[in-house]
Scaffold this active site. Structure first.
Site, PDB file in Angstrom:
ATOM      1  N   SER A   1      10.222  57.560  27.380  1.00 29.11           N
ATOM      2  CA  SER A   1      10.684  58.936  27.616  1.00 29.11           C
ATOM      3  C   SER A   1      12.201  59.027  27.487  1.00 29.11           C
ATOM      4  O   SER A   1      12.882  58.003  27.313  1.00 29.11           O
ATOM      5  CB  SER A   1      10.229  59.450  28.993  1.00 29.11           C
ATOM      6  OG  SER A   1      11.079  58.997  30.013  1.00 29.11           O
TER       7      SER A   1
ATOM      8  N   ILE B   1      16.053  59.262  26.852  1.00 31.18           N
ATOM      9  CA  ILE B   1      17.006  58.693  25.887  1.00 31.18           C
ATOM     10  C   ILE B   1      16.353  57.580  25.070  1.00 31.18           C
ATOM     11  O   ILE B   1      16.546  57.480  23.853  1.00 31.18           O
ATOM     12  CB  ILE B   1      18.250  58.156  26.648  1.00 31.18           C
ATOM     13  CG1 ILE B   1      19.021  59.325  27.299  1.00 31.18           C
ATOM     14  CG2 ILE B   1      19.156  57.355  25.727  1.00 31.18           C
ATOM     15  CD1 ILE B   1      20.089  58.902  28.311  1.00 31.18           C
TER      16      ILE B   1
ATOM     17  N   ARG C   1       6.963  50.505  31.499  1.00 29.33           N
ATOM     18  CA  ARG C   1       5.862  50.051  32.360  1.00 29.33           C
ATOM     19  C   ARG C   1       4.580  50.846  32.123  1.00 29.33           C
ATOM     20  O   ARG C   1       3.511  50.289  31.976  1.00 29.33           O
ATOM     21  CB  ARG C   1       6.268  50.155  33.832  1.00 29.33           C
ATOM     22  CG  ARG C   1       7.338  49.183  34.237  1.00 29.33           C
ATOM     23  CD  ARG C   1       7.934  49.559  35.574  1.00 29.33           C
ATOM     24  NE  ARG C   1       8.469  50.917  35.526  1.00 29.33           N
ATOM     25  CZ  ARG C   1       9.015  51.561  36.539  1.00 29.33           C
ATOM     26  NH1 ARG C   1       9.104  50.975  37.703  1.00 29.33           N
ATOM     27  NH2 ARG C   1       9.483  52.780  36.400  1.00 29.33           N
ATOM     28  N   GLY C   2       4.678  52.173  32.103  1.00 33.46           N
ATOM     29  CA  GLY C   2       3.489  53.025  32.032  1.00 33.46           C
ATOM     30  C   GLY C   2       2.827  52.988  30.656  1.00 33.46           C
ATOM     31  O   GLY C   2       3.444  53.386  29.663  1.00 33.46           O
TER      32      GLY C   2
ATOM     33  N   ASP D   1       7.714  45.332  33.061  1.00 29.28           N
ATOM     34  CA  ASP D   1       8.712  45.749  34.043  1.00 29.28           C
ATOM     35  C   ASP D   1       9.956  44.899  33.786  1.00 29.28           C
ATOM     36  O   ASP D   1       9.945  43.686  34.015  1.00 29.28           O
ATOM     37  CB  ASP D   1       8.162  45.515  35.457  1.00 29.28           C
ATOM     38  CG  ASP D   1       9.126  45.964  36.541  1.00 29.28           C
ATOM     39  OD1 ASP D   1      10.312  46.209  36.229  1.00 29.28           O
ATOM     40  OD2 ASP D   1       8.688  46.071  37.696  1.00 29.28           O
TER      41      ASP D   1
ATOM     42  N   ASN E   1      17.946  50.044  27.723  1.00 26.61           N
ATOM     43  CA  ASN E   1      18.078  51.422  28.198  1.00 26.61           C
ATOM     44  C   ASN E   1      17.302  51.685  29.483  1.00 26.61           C
ATOM     45  O   ASN E   1      17.642  52.611  30.219  1.00 26.61           O
ATOM     46  CB  ASN E   1      17.589  52.352  27.066  1.00 26.61           C
ATOM     47  CG  ASN E   1      17.283  53.746  27.542  1.00 26.61           C
ATOM     48  OD1 ASN E   1      18.200  54.536  27.801  1.00 26.61           O
ATOM     49  ND2 ASN E   1      16.001  54.062  27.695  1.00 26.61           N
TER      50      ASN E   1
ATOM     51  N   TYR F   1      23.499  53.233  42.620  1.00 25.06           N
ATOM     52  CA  TYR F   1      23.383  53.466  41.173  1.00 25.06           C
ATOM     53  C   TYR F   1      24.685  53.084  40.460  1.00 25.06           C
ATOM     54  O   TYR F   1      24.670  52.368  39.454  1.00 25.06           O
ATOM     55  CB  TYR F   1      23.029  54.937  40.920  1.00 25.06           C
ATOM     56  CG  TYR F   1      22.853  55.280  39.453  1.00 25.06           C
ATOM     57  CD1 TYR F   1      21.796  54.734  38.718  1.00 25.06           C
ATOM     58  CD2 TYR F   1      23.744  56.123  38.808  1.00 25.06           C
ATOM     59  CE1 TYR F   1      21.634  55.042  37.372  1.00 25.06           C
ATOM     60  CE2 TYR F   1      23.589  56.440  37.462  1.00 25.06           C
ATOM     61  CZ  TYR F   1      22.529  55.896  36.748  1.00 25.06           C
ATOM     62  OH  TYR F   1      22.386  56.193  35.404  1.00 25.06           O
TER      63      TYR F   1
ATOM     64  N   LYS G   1      25.448  50.263  37.551  1.00 20.25           N
ATOM     65  CA  LYS G   1      25.965  50.637  36.222  1.00 20.25           C
ATOM     66  C   LYS G   1      27.361  50.051  35.963  1.00 20.25           C
ATOM     67  O   LYS G   1      27.702  49.738  34.830  1.00 20.25           O
ATOM     68  CB  LYS G   1      25.953  52.161  36.053  1.00 20.25           C
ATOM     69  CG  LYS G   1      24.532  52.739  35.934  1.00 20.25           C
ATOM     70  CD  LYS G   1      23.824  52.252  34.670  1.00 20.25           C
ATOM     71  CE  LYS G   1      22.499  52.947  34.429  1.00 20.25           C
ATOM     72  NZ  LYS G   1      21.833  52.519  33.186  1.00 20.25           N
TER      73      LYS G   1
ATOM     74  N   THR H   1      16.450  64.620  31.011  1.00 21.37           N
ATOM     75  CA  THR H   1      15.345  63.657  30.882  1.00 21.37           C
ATOM     76  C   THR H   1      14.573  63.662  32.204  1.00 21.37           C
ATOM     77  O   THR H   1      14.855  64.463  33.084  1.00 21.37           O
ATOM     78  CB  THR H   1      15.900  62.224  30.667  1.00 21.37           C
ATOM     79  OG1 THR H   1      16.559  61.822  31.873  1.00 21.37           O
ATOM     80  CG2 THR H   1      16.880  62.145  29.511  1.00 21.37           C
TER      81      THR H   1
HETATM   82  N1  LIG Z   1      19.560  61.257  32.354  1.00 23.51           N
HETATM   83  C1  LIG Z   1      20.804  61.080  32.739  1.00 23.51           C
HETATM   84  O1  LIG Z   1      21.472  62.010  33.235  1.00 23.51           O
HETATM   85  C2  LIG Z   1      21.494  59.757  32.544  1.00 23.51           C
HETATM   86  C3  LIG Z   1      22.891  59.714  32.625  1.00 23.51           C
HETATM   87  C4  LIG Z   1      23.522  58.488  32.444  1.00 23.51           C
HETATM   88  C5  LIG Z   1      22.781  57.357  32.187  1.00 23.51           C
HETATM   89  N2  LIG Z   1      21.418  57.439  32.118  1.00 23.51           N
HETATM   90  C6  LIG Z   1      20.677  56.190  31.858  1.00 23.51           C
HETATM   91  O2  LIG Z   1      19.860  56.385  30.713  1.00 23.51           O
HETATM   92  C7  LIG Z   1      18.781  55.450  30.758  1.00 23.51           C
HETATM   93  C8  LIG Z   1      17.487  56.151  30.364  1.00 23.51           C
HETATM   94  O3  LIG Z   1      17.138  57.090  31.367  1.00 23.51           O
HETATM   95  P1  LIG Z   1      16.600  58.551  31.018  1.00 23.51           P
HETATM   96  O4  LIG Z   1      17.638  59.498  31.474  1.00 23.51           O
HETATM   97  O5  LIG Z   1      16.125  58.638  29.615  1.00 23.51           O
HETATM   98  O6  LIG Z   1      15.401  58.651  32.076  1.00 23.51           O
HETATM   99  P2  LIG Z   1      13.797  58.719  31.913  1.00 23.51           P
HETATM  100  O7  LIG Z   1      13.393  59.875  31.081  1.00 23.51           O
HETATM  101  O8  LIG Z   1      13.293  58.649  33.312  1.00 23.51           O
HETATM  102  O9  LIG Z   1      13.428  57.378  31.131  1.00 23.51           O
HETATM  103  C9  LIG Z   1      13.456  56.118  31.749  1.00 23.51           C
HETATM  104  C10 LIG Z   1      12.660  55.124  30.916  1.00 23.51           C
HETATM  105  O10 LIG Z   1      12.827  53.824  31.477  1.00 23.51           O
HETATM  106  C11 LIG Z   1      11.541  53.279  31.764  1.00 23.51           C
HETATM  107  N3  LIG Z   1      11.684  52.402  32.925  1.00 23.51           N
HETATM  108  C12 LIG Z   1      12.131  52.706  34.167  1.00 23.51           C
HETATM  109  N4  LIG Z   1      12.099  51.637  34.955  1.00 23.51           N
HETATM  110  C13 LIG Z   1      11.616  50.606  34.202  1.00 23.51           C
HETATM  111  C14 LIG Z   1      11.336  49.242  34.445  1.00 23.51           C
HETATM  112  N5  LIG Z   1      11.529  48.692  35.656  1.00 23.51           N
HETATM  113  N6  LIG Z   1      10.856  48.479  33.429  1.00 23.51           N
HETATM  114  C15 LIG Z   1      10.646  49.013  32.210  1.00 23.51           C
HETATM  115  N7  LIG Z   1      10.897  50.297  31.919  1.00 23.51           N
HETATM  116  C16 LIG Z   1      11.370  51.090  32.904  1.00 23.51           C
HETATM  117  C17 LIG Z   1      10.644  54.495  31.990  1.00 23.51           C
HETATM  118  O11 LIG Z   1       9.256  54.228  31.774  1.00 23.51           O
HETATM  119  P3  LIG Z   1       8.291  53.684  32.943  1.00 23.51           P
HETATM  120  O12 LIG Z   1       8.652  54.456  34.186  1.00 23.51           O
HETATM  121  O13 LIG Z   1       6.899  53.946  32.452  1.00 23.51           O
HETATM  122  O14 LIG Z   1       8.568  52.234  33.065  1.00 23.51           O
HETATM  123  C18 LIG Z   1      11.172  55.411  30.892  1.00 23.51           C
HETATM  124  O15 LIG Z   1      10.653  55.026  29.656  1.00 23.51           O
HETATM  125  C19 LIG Z   1      18.787  54.856  32.171  1.00 23.51           C
HETATM  126  O16 LIG Z   1      19.368  53.578  32.138  1.00 23.51           O
HETATM  127  C20 LIG Z   1      19.685  55.800  32.948  1.00 23.51           C
HETATM  128  O17 LIG Z   1      20.314  55.179  34.031  1.00 23.51           O
HETATM  129  C21 LIG Z   1      20.763  58.618  32.287  1.00 23.51           C
END
Ligand SMILES: NC(=O)c1ccc[n+]([C@@H]2O[C@H](COP(=O)([O-])OP(=O)(O)OC[C@H]3O[C@@H](n4cnc5c(N)ncnc54)[C@H](OP(=O)(O)O)[C@@H]3O)[C@@H](O)[C@H]2O)c1
Length: 268
Positions: free
Chosen positions: A15, A17, A37-38, A63, A90, A153, A157, A188
């Site tokens: 999902s 990014i 994971r899912g 995981d 990511n 967090y 990071k 996201t």
């Molecule tokens: N959205 C923001 O505002 C933002 C800002 C700065 C940085 N980021 C960073 O961007 C990255 C991507 O996040 P996103 O915003 O795209 O969020 P997201 O839509 O929640 O996507 C997170 C993804 O990571 C997977 N994931 C989470 N925990 C995991 C684990 N332990 N092992 C394997 N996969 C795992 C999730 O799938 P499963 O849950 O099925 O494992 C999902 O595919 C993260 O590192 C986040 O910290 C996000």
């Protein structure tokens, strides 16, 4: 750059990014390995990548916080892809809240997934990389500017930022480029975590970046060999400058209620 046939591994690819990044490389006919994971979402994401043009897809439920699972997944990647050209670390999540009210389990959990997940995958994939390969770590502006109510967090990071910079210097001699991507608030599932209930981000997703924009940053960092990509919004640029050069003034500004509210709303 021609990514056709290149082996690209994206963690957290089901999902947000990660999914947009996997799709961006799929459209350029790369071979894609998706990790999350899912299984259900992963399988949907794999189908999307195949439909978008990926030459080959491999979906691995893993995981990233569990080193034994990462070792198993990376063995399957080596078997399926041989050498890896691009690794995008990511996978990650955030829990919001005052440090005093935070659970130690949540703080450890973020460090295990956001930081150690990146370390584990890098450690296992690196031996399959040759000169000309790229590692892209998705950090955060919260890994550059420490924000109130994000201690666990931010710490995870900041660790990603430091790890990325250190191995960038080490791996340069091998011709392996290491990039850091620091998004701000992005539309996201990140904010679905229940700790964000009532948080201004959930009422104001309008000003957030689209995940496809961050995916473009990732591709661009490889194509143009950009070591670090951060938000170019004036407020964040100013905050980075003040933090580096005038920490006292920066601290006072960050503690003002107005700035705290603005940063929360706009994703500083
Ligand atoms: N959205 C923001 O505002 C933002 C800002 C700065 C940085 N980021 C960073 O961007 C990255 C991507 O996040 P996103 O915003 O795209 O969020 P997201 O839509 O929640 O996507 C997170 C993804 O990571 C997977 N994931 C989470 N925990 C995991 C684990 N332990 N092992 C394997 N996969 C795992 C999730 O799938 P499963 O849950 O099925 O494992 C999902 O595919 C993260 O590192 C986040 O910290 C996000």
């Amino acid at each position: 750059m021609d990514f056709s046939g290149k082996a690209v591994v994206v963690t957290g690819a089901s999902s947000g990014i990660g999914l947009e990044t996997a799709l961006a490389f799929s459209k350029m006919n790369a071979r894609i390995c998706l990790v999350a994971r899912g299984k259900k979402k992963l399988s949907l994401a794999e189908k999307e990548c195949a439909a978008a043009g990926a030459q080959k897809t491999l979906a691995l439920a893993c995981d990233v916080a569990d080193y034994a699972q990462v070792k198993k997944a990376c063995a399957a990647i080596k078997k399926g892809f041989g050498k890896v050209d691009v690794l995008v670390n990511n996978a990650g999540y955030g829990v919001y809240g005052a440090f005093q009210d935070s659970k130690i389990g949540d703080i450890k959990g973020m460090m295990r997934t956001n930081y150690f997940g990146t370390v584990y995958f890098t450690k296992e994939i690196l031996p399959t990389m040759e000169g000309g390969s790229h590692i892209v770590n998705v950090g955060s502006m919260a890994g550059k500017l420490a924000l109130t109510n994000y201690a666990g967090y931010c710490a995870s990071k900041f660790a990603v930022s430091a790890f990325t910079e250190s191995i960038r210097h080490e791996l340069m001699k091998d011709g392996i480029a290491v990039h850091l991507i620091c998004p701000t608030a992005t539309k996201t599932h990140f904010f679905d975590n229940k700790s964000f209930a009532g948080h201004p981000h959930n009422e104001n997703r309008g000003g957030m970046d689209e995940p496809s924009r961050i995916a473009r940053w990732i591709v661009n960092s490889i194509e143009r060999n950009v070591p670090e990509t951060t938000s170019q919004r004036p407020k964040e640029k100013l905050a980075l400058f003040l933090r580096a050069n005038f920490p006292g003034i920066y601290g006072r500004i960050m503690q003002s209620r107005y700035v705290k509210r603005q940063l929360e709303k706009e994703g500083g």
